[in-house]
Design an enzyme around this catalytic site. Sequence first.
Site: not given
Lengths: 631, 631, 631
Positions: A150, A308, A357-358
């Site tokens: 990116e 992605e 992490k979320y």
Amino acid sequence: MSLPLSAKVPFGGDYNPEQWPEDVWKQDYRLFDTARIDLVTLGVFDWALTQPAEDTYDFALLDTIVERAGAEGRGICLATGTGAHPPWLAKAYPEVTRTDFEGRKHRFGQRHNSCPSSPVFRRLATELARRVARRYADTPAVLAWHVGNEYGGACYCALCAAGFRGWLRDRYGTLDALNEAWYTTFWSHTFTDWDEIEPPSALTEHWRGPDHSAFAGITLDYRRFTSDAMLTNFRDEKAAIRESSPTLPVTTNFMGMYRPIDYHRWAPHLDFVSWDNYPPDDESAARMALTHDLMRGLKDGQPFWLMEQTPSVTACRDVNPLKRPGLLRLWSWQAVAHGADAVLFFQLRASRGASEKYHGAVIGHAGRADTRVFQEVAELGAELERLGPVSLGARTPARVALLFDWDSWWALELSDGPSRLVGYQQVVLAYHRALWDAGVDLDVVAVTADLSRYDVVVAPALYLLKGDLPQRLEAVATRGGSVLTTYLSGRVDENDQAFLMDVPGPLGQLMGVRVDEWDARGPDVVNPVRLGDGADQVDVDARLLFELVIPQGAEVVGTYQADFYAGTPAVTRNSFGAGDGWYVAAGLDQVGVSWVVRQVLDRHDLLGPHPDVPDLESAVRVAADGSRLRF
Amino acid sequence: MSLPLSAKVPFGGDYNPEQWPEDVWKQDYRLFDTARIDLVTLGVFDWALTQPAEDTYDFALLDTIVERAGAEGRGICLATGTGAHPPWLAKAYPEVTRTDFEGRKHRFGQRHNSCPSSPVFRRLATELARRVARRYADTPAVLAWHVGNEYGGACYCALCAAGFRGWLRDRYGTLDALNEAWYTTFWSHTFTDWDEIEPPSALTEHWRGPDHSAFAGITLDYRRFTSDAMLTNFRDEKAAIRESSPTLPVTTNFMGMYRPIDYHRWAPHLDFVSWDNYPPDDESAARMALTHDLMRGLKDGQPFWLMEQTPSVTACRDVNPLKRPGLLRLWSWQAVAHGADAVLFFQLRASRGASEKYHGAVIGHAGRADTRVFQEVAELGAELERLGPVSLGARTPARVALLFDWDSWWALELSDGPSRLVGYQQVVLAYHRALWDAGVDLDVVAVTADLSRYDVVVAPALYLLKGDLPQRLEAVATRGGSVLTTYLSGRVDENDQAFLMDVPGPLGQLMGVRVDEWDARGPDVVNPVRLGDGADQVDVDARLLFELVIPQGAEVVGTYQADFYAGTPAVTRNSFGAGDGWYVAAGLDQVGVSWVVRQVLDRHDLLGPHPDVPDLESAVRVAADGSRLRF
Amino acid sequence: MSLPLSAKVPFGGDYNPEQWPEDVWKQDYRLFDTARIDLVTLGVFDWALTQPAEDTYDFALLDTIVERAGAEGRGICLATGTGAHPPWLAKAYPEVTRTDFEGRKHRFGQRHNSCPSSPVFRRLATELARRVARRYADTPAVLAWHVGNEYGGACYCALCAAGFRGWLRDRYGTLDALNEAWYTTFWSHTFTDWDEIEPPSALTEHWRGPDHSAFAGITLDYRRFTSDAMLTNFRDEKAAIRESSPTLPVTTNFMGMYRPIDYHRWAPHLDFVSWDNYPPDDESAARMALTHDLMRGLKDGQPFWLMEQTPSVTACRDVNPLKRPGLLRLWSWQAVAHGADAVLFFQLRASRGASEKYHGAVIGHAGRADTRVFQEVAELGAELERLGPVSLGARTPARVALLFDWDSWWALELSDGPSRLVGYQQVVLAYHRALWDAGVDLDVVAVTADLSRYDVVVAPALYLLKGDLPQRLEAVATRGGSVLTTYLSGRVDENDQAFLMDVPGPLGQLMGVRVDEWDARGPDVVNPVRLGDGADQVDVDARLLFELVIPQGAEVVGTYQADFYAGTPAVTRNSFGAGDGWYVAAGLDQVGVSWVVRQVLDRHDLLGPHPDVPDLESAVRVAADGSRLRF
Ligand SMILES: [Zn+2]
Ligand SMILES: [Zn+2]
Ligand SMILES: [Zn+2]
């Protein structure tokens, strides 16, 4: 060189086993089996792992990871790992971290953190790419190389200042030419030494942020330089890869409509395009279609990889709603319909710590297969397995082109006047939406693209004109095609200087109008516009910008209904050669934009199969064997 | 060591006679007589006065001030005077000023301006405290020591960076342990030398402000370090005081729910707690009750001093409304009801110049006794005189505990995802409000507190779990108590790493649920929740966060009424041992929160005497002789 | 020394032929003929042109430009060209660029970019002015000198810090006096060395921006210093001009109500005032009238030049609407009616590049004479030609004065408390609007002006009182005049220290009231105020600030209708001598303000000819021969 070889649409995504003990890997692969995941992207942030010190390279763990993926029968998209530099590098060479637009020298942290002009960064990143390629080029599971990650942002350090000056010498040759291009007689800016030139920032030419520059021409060049400097980083790594891997395709993951990087300038240097799709919300179907088409257009229609997407939620936004049931499947198929030859996720397993992490993952913290998300992923995996190779390499047969231009985007949004409320993307989105609603197949192409294959060319907010574009647009009309453009088109040349003629500058002949002046108003001021006549007549709203048009041969298609310019033209059509030039002088609402666009499409019999069913999307791809795939 | 000795509730506040000629002092004391003011806080900003140069201490004026107060029969809360350093210190030692979150080195100005890690600051502040204590320890009028002032803020300088690294060495021992705790494999962050570690700031890990960090674990540790570094400053001064004053109690003034300082970690080091109460508006009665209870809970229920409140207006806000008539009295008595053993003001006489000249004062610029404000103060003084000693030392007999945790506050609001719109305080305030409306006496305690004395433990947004807290909560239920927790609980361990199990992590057994995923939405999206059944059924709104719950034994108490998860649980109750675990999975409105909380209280017969009278507040304190004081 | 000599109102504006080849000049002058343009302002940004290197001056092109203008019969307003410094200067002497409020050292860019305290800048700018004047002083076409350009902004560098300390030594003499003036006992700020003093900025005394200072007194002095430092720059250049041009008038272009520069302190040093009129929107007629009057009042009623206005659009705003047809003419005549003796534009020909290319111009990029804008300009040119000399030098015979005071503006908006929502300009505008609606001729004057010629003095938000102003206001009333003031008046002395007496301080005797306290509320809180009685009674709204008044002899004219102070005075009138003091204690809406103002005017029979016709403006100027010009 084209896309990686595969027998079906690759399915999988970013995977970070280096964050986990090996017993977790085992669980992961069994879950991958369940979900038909056959491709893993490895090593995107492995620099600290593979080069723990300047003189030490250590591929032991990556070897194990790569071996395991191969042994498990998975394809690998292998990263060079330069998307973030390691702490030791920032400590040893403070030059590698960036200086931001505010002039603040950063220290180690985050990612996307390297100065693109730093010789040390360039040397070490290239060397790492070289070594990764040398080590794994002959690993059969490796299907493609993934450089950096990116690319984006900008740096304003002294090294970048020097790089910018060099870039300017290449572009302008002499200070006289530069002074003329930048119009430096204004505000006493005549440069008499290259070293007097500063990167345009909050400390120099800017007065309220990155879009408010005293000299848009300087800032425009700095954006070009920044995009080029990062492209050089990419090219450096690619060249190093090529030393030992002559044929495996190389990519980096783009970000769709990402303003800082001119992907049209980058695309020739990639073997195939890949991109990360994070739509702002659930209502983004049209926008995603546009972005897929833009990405497909980067390499002349060649399919791309969807590198992605999240299987459920994002993490970095203020509010991160989950993808409602079915959206994951719908949006993945939309990508395929628009040219995706791979469907990949970020991420396969959720991190335990740090900022993502979320972020949604195929496998969550509890490692379950019985979550809603995992089950939707697995169902999609099964569908793609059933699809097989049929869509791979298929092309889109479009007769309509939408022009997209980073230079116009930059220059328009840098402009002091007429209105900061007019955004380039918003104008483009409105015209794309009209085409999308009409169900037409379209290409989104650069202003340098070959236009000879299109019946209709839509060019919203074509603010900056460069090269022979005006002539090529006239050629479209000459041979019977239609060209549509809008307010804020034909304003400046490639140096951001106004044309010394009536607006819309070199488009004036084709459009058959001159713009005498323009009115900008706040978002709550509406000037109604009456379009068409007779039974076809419709009243729509216009907002933000109102150009006052004096026809020079064009026919009036719509007129303002209010203010002192009531009754004057807001939309015109000019006969030119065997075709037409359409000019929309005001910020019409979506109904108005769609009305005009359908007038244009109608003349070429180009309305899609179900143009009046709201939110129905259709797309066609033509496979290598000539068969048509209808989505 | 406990609270200062006094025969009644001390009444008075901050007093700055050094700003005035002595004839004004005389007028002041006669007005203090009228208002029954018997305590003055002296010397809070006297550093420039008492140490006019590095090698010069001059206590002449402070001697006179202290003598006069004593001669006038007033008690003294005497400050060390280190709340702001003097100009000469900043000039001589630039290290003492702070570097802010943006990386900007500050120069002399304002207050709260000292780097907590600066050796020079630490040495000179400690020495000043030593000398003040030595000089006045035997002055009978001095009742207590006041160290610094409103500790807070943060510094990001190189000295703090070094201090942070030392703190990390103490915490983690090895870089391996640190890398594991911070999850540094993510984004190539593996540290190989302690010196590579930077304070997390806008120049390193942060990307949009103090709550947006790429590594919440690093930022969490920096907040702990900052709180500890300032605590060290306090402890240094206290130790210096103890050299000559072995028994007089020492405090510093806290600020209630102040995020930067973990008062639970500080409280053991204070002899008694004091705090400054500046509610945001007239509607803050419940909030103040919560904060008083939080302050009282810091030292296990020991009464506290209300060190500051304004008699009328504040000055630093955009809009500074006056306290309506009667509020001064009402709020002072509320403080006493919740555990205040002193009622003090900032300020006794208004400054003529600088930023607090319009801050409310007992005596205004005209020096009058016939103002509304002075008269209200004097009436309150008379009431407190009539009250006498009866409330001093009295305790609150609560059977309900509300958990409050700085670590959860920090970690939740640092989190990338699910929602930046969920604030820790807002969740806590809603559950506290429900308890307050119900008229129940409650303690607000740390997660480390002894829970064995409570029938009900309410733990809203218990995001971060540390130590044996899950076991202690289970023990409450085992012996028949009720534990209530909410969405965003049981998410991370003390390093901010997700538990590798279903949400709510180690609370899952007690709650009898697993959370499969969660949905975050903007503030205008409502999902109605139906609570209870039959006659008791009620429909309420939920907003912002919606966890999707799969019961693992729990009974469903409320269900979502909309979206694809309509009909699934939003509130559950799980039988555990002889008691229950209640789980609220969504952001219920106040009616919903109150409904659930009353269900819980009902089971323990804990509703207060008049639970249905709106805005009626009651509180009970039990005096040392066992008599109950009902407010 | 007074205004430039001319036979009629000069008409023209800024002209930059140095940006164009000579053939364009020729076209321009023919268009100037058409539009009756007879004055050109030349050389405003010519520093890089006239001094291309430190040791090189090159007037060749400017010679040609000046010669051509003269040969074409145009008058010239000739600039020294120091409004922006050239790149070579910034490169050779980094000291010349500014350091901003955030402490960021700027590098070359933009304009208004010179540190006013830099010795190098001062030396070279002065030398350039000297050389320009020497070269062109005897050119007959040159009518006036134009120094710098729109002086403004601020610098916080070390050179300015040193300059500030010198300025403070001059002002206070001793540190003791400074410490007393700044009230440094507060927050331990006692300065013991001049070098300890820092410019008040985001790095020192400020905590939320330029208006939030811990020590308003320090910031107030820094604003005075900044205004004075730039005035010194102006005076340096003027003195250099005077060496060879003893009689030609010198000006610089002001910007109306521009907060950073105290034009009252500047005006004595200009030979005539000129200003740039860029109203915020189409609804600014009253505001422009006020600003014209303010500019005219700077030199005791002497006419001024309207140096800049746009013929159509601005460019630098978010939204830049065009001037509707007729407004250009209307607003130009309004300027003349209020004292303008020249009507000039920025700009005569639009630049091709940089930030002002879309700023309105008499001649646009296409060079046409048949645009709407050019035609309106030409019509105005013809009208002014027909007007001839009649208005030149004419004076305004006003019996009403409105006080305007930069110190009050600064101090009020720096104040912590009572309300950040009360803006000085907004209060002044409301009272001016009431006078304007009433059709009264008025002067807008400094607080130091001779008030003996006025029957009515209106002094809104007279926050800071200095010198003998209270006595002079009392004298107005004593001899039968009326003085009106408002809430937030009489608060502080010139050091920003509260008066040690009842509010409104030294105005209390005149107003016959004391303010016991004050209430500030958010913008949605209304307290109705009832004004007058009987048939004349009216209810209006009050907002933001409510002072609680206890009459000390004044008659109550209006009362609050809500809150605990319902029934107490909101407006009072006090008999004082043969006249009155009117006090408005609350933020009345426009209807309320107008009601009060008309009460005052009525007593002096001062209502204009058509006071009840909305938006009708009238103004009177008296020519040198005594003839009255009515507009
Ligand atoms: Zn750089
Ligand atoms: Zn520090
Ligand atoms: Zn300076």
